[in-house]
Design a protein around this motif. Structure first.
Motif, short mmCIF file in Angstrom:
data_model
loop_
_atom_site.label_atom_id
_atom_site.label_comp_id
_atom_site.label_asym_id
_atom_site.label_seq_id
_atom_site.Cartn_x
_atom_site.Cartn_y
_atom_site.Cartn_z
N THR A 84 0.83 -1.20 0.00
CA THR A 84 0.00 0.00 0.00
C THR A 84 0.87 1.25 0.00
N ILE A 85 1.90 1.25 0.82
CA ILE A 85 2.81 2.41 0.89
C ILE A 85 3.51 2.62 -0.45
N GLU A 86 3.91 1.53 -1.11
CA GLU A 86 4.54 1.66 -2.43
C GLU A 86 3.57 2.28 -3.44
N CYS A 87 2.31 1.83 -3.40
CA CYS A 87 1.31 2.36 -4.33
C CYS A 87 0.98 3.82 -4.06
N ALA A 88 1.19 4.26 -2.82
CA ALA A 88 0.90 5.66 -2.48
C ALA A 88 1.85 6.62 -3.18
N PRO A 146 -7.37 17.57 -6.28
CA PRO A 146 -7.35 17.10 -7.67
C PRO A 146 -5.96 16.56 -8.01
N GLY A 147 -5.94 15.38 -8.62
CA GLY A 147 -4.66 14.71 -8.87
C GLY A 147 -4.27 13.77 -7.74
N GLY A 148 -5.05 13.77 -6.67
CA GLY A 148 -4.75 12.93 -5.52
C GLY A 148 -5.39 11.55 -5.64
N LYS A 149 -5.07 10.68 -4.67
CA LYS A 149 -5.65 9.34 -4.71
C LYS A 149 -5.97 8.83 -3.31
N LEU A 150 -6.99 8.00 -3.27
CA LEU A 150 -7.40 7.30 -2.05
C LEU A 150 -7.00 5.85 -2.19
N LEU A 151 -6.40 5.29 -1.14
CA LEU A 151 -6.06 3.87 -1.10
C LEU A 151 -6.83 3.22 0.05
N VAL A 152 -7.67 2.25 -0.28
CA VAL A 152 -8.46 1.52 0.71
C VAL A 152 -7.93 0.10 0.79
N THR A 158 -3.09 -12.11 -1.67
CA THR A 158 -3.37 -13.35 -0.94
C THR A 158 -4.70 -13.94 -1.41
N ASN A 159 -4.83 -14.05 -2.75
CA ASN A 159 -6.01 -14.66 -3.38
C ASN A 159 -7.31 -13.92 -3.08
N GLY A 160 -7.22 -12.63 -2.81
CA GLY A 160 -8.43 -11.85 -2.56
C GLY A 160 -8.85 -11.80 -1.10
N VAL A 161 -8.09 -12.45 -0.21
CA VAL A 161 -8.36 -12.29 1.22
C VAL A 161 -8.32 -10.81 1.58
N VAL A 162 -7.40 -10.10 0.93
CA VAL A 162 -7.28 -8.65 1.07
C VAL A 162 -7.25 -8.03 -0.32
N ALA A 163 -7.84 -6.86 -0.45
CA ALA A 163 -7.76 -6.11 -1.71
C ALA A 163 -7.36 -4.67 -1.41
N LEU A 164 -6.58 -4.11 -2.33
CA LEU A 164 -6.24 -2.69 -2.27
C LEU A 164 -7.02 -1.97 -3.36
N HIS A 165 -7.99 -1.15 -2.95
CA HIS A 165 -8.76 -0.33 -3.89
C HIS A 165 -8.10 1.03 -4.02
N ARG A 166 -8.06 1.53 -5.25
CA ARG A 166 -7.47 2.83 -5.52
C ARG A 166 -8.51 3.72 -6.19
N GLY A 167 -8.72 4.90 -5.61
CA GLY A 167 -9.65 5.87 -6.18
C GLY A 167 -8.90 7.13 -6.57
N TYR A 168 -9.20 7.66 -7.76
CA TYR A 168 -8.48 8.82 -8.28
C TYR A 168 -9.43 9.99 -8.47
N LYS A 169 -8.95 11.17 -8.13
CA LYS A 169 -9.72 12.42 -8.31
C LYS A 169 -8.96 13.29 -9.29
N TYR A 170 -9.60 13.66 -10.39
CA TYR A 170 -8.93 14.47 -11.42
C TYR A 170 -9.34 15.91 -11.36
#
Length: 251
Positions: free
Chosen positions: A55-59, A162-168, A239-251
């Motif tokens: 998650t930190i890498e994707c941020a 704008p240009g930011g992202k949410l990581l869930v 881990t086969n979907g046990v956990v998912a990282l959702h990413r939301g983008y605001k333009y």
């Protein structure tokens, strides 16, 4: 409006008054706060550290950025973000639960992390920050405990630049039947026993297992993010979907 009715919502598998859920969740985290980090390591065999590192890498945080670590609890993500944003940046560790916030603050201060970190007790459904304020927002293993998830997502979208992202980062739905069966056994037979032995609280960990099952699956959460105003959303299964990282983008 709560997640499945005008006045009712779910607390694990129980139907409760929507107005009661926040207090009930608070009691769970008051109970587990002091053993929260230890239980995370034991329950996930340490794998939660990999999920958070990814998650930190994707941020893709850079010096000078302003970051919100929402439902940040004991501060695992905040600690890393503090180093990445440097002296010119800011990290806000926000949590609705005072006990978790106290544990997080003490842990980070013990590690010498001060100066660019602020602590805010906040409800995700009504975040007390200006519009277009944060470069990145993360919420790790917190969204499933929110009473009105759509309202919280809209609140996050509002304060994201704008240009930011949410990581869930959140528990989600395993992608094959064998994994689902093993995961169910582990969640309902083993984790409450661990909770009893280590934290002296089986019931809170039974709730946490139930709350995972009541959380929207990968595609549903992605659609909720789009409906909440994000211009684009996607997710990565771990881990086969046990956990998912959702990413939301605001333009």
């Amino acid at each position: 409006m709560a997640d499945h009715g005008e006045d009712k919502t779910h607390f694990g598998y129980k139907d409760v008054e929507a107005t009661q859920k926040a207090d009930m969740v608070a009691e769970v985290f008051h109970s587990v706060a002091s053993k929260y980090d230890l239980m995370n390591d034991v329950m996930s065999f340490g794998v939660h550290r990999y999920w958070k590192r990814f998650t930190i890498e994707c941020a893709a945080v850079r010096p000078g950025m302003r970051i919100l670590d929402l439902a940040g609890g004991t501060g695992d993500l905040t600690a890393k973000f503090s180093h990445l944003v440097g002296e010119t940046g800011e990290v806000v560790l926000a949590d609705i639960n005072e006990s978790m916030l106290k544990v997080g603050r003490a842990k980070l201060q013990d590690r010498g992390i001060v100066g660019n970190v602020n602590y805010v007790q906040a409800n995700a459904e009504a975040l007390p920050f200006p519009d277009n304020h944060f470069d990145v927002i993360t919420i790790a293993f917190g969204l499933r405990n929110v009473t009105d998830k759509a309202k919280a997502l809209r609140s996050m979208q509002r304060i994201l630049k704008p240009g930011g992202k949410l990581l869930v980062l959140e528990f989600s739905k395993p992608q094959n039947a064998a994994m689902q069966k093993a995961y169910d056994f582990y969640s309902f037979q083993i984790i409450p026993r661990m909770g009893s032995m280590i934290a002296g609280d089986a019931e809170s960990y039974r709730y946490l297992s139930e709350s995972i099952r009541m959380h929207p699956d990968q595609e549903t959460l992605k659609e909720m993010m789009i409906e909440s105003g994000f211009d684009q959303a996607d997710y990565i299964n771990m881990t086969n979907g046990v956990v998912a990282l959702h990413r939301g983008y605001k333009y």
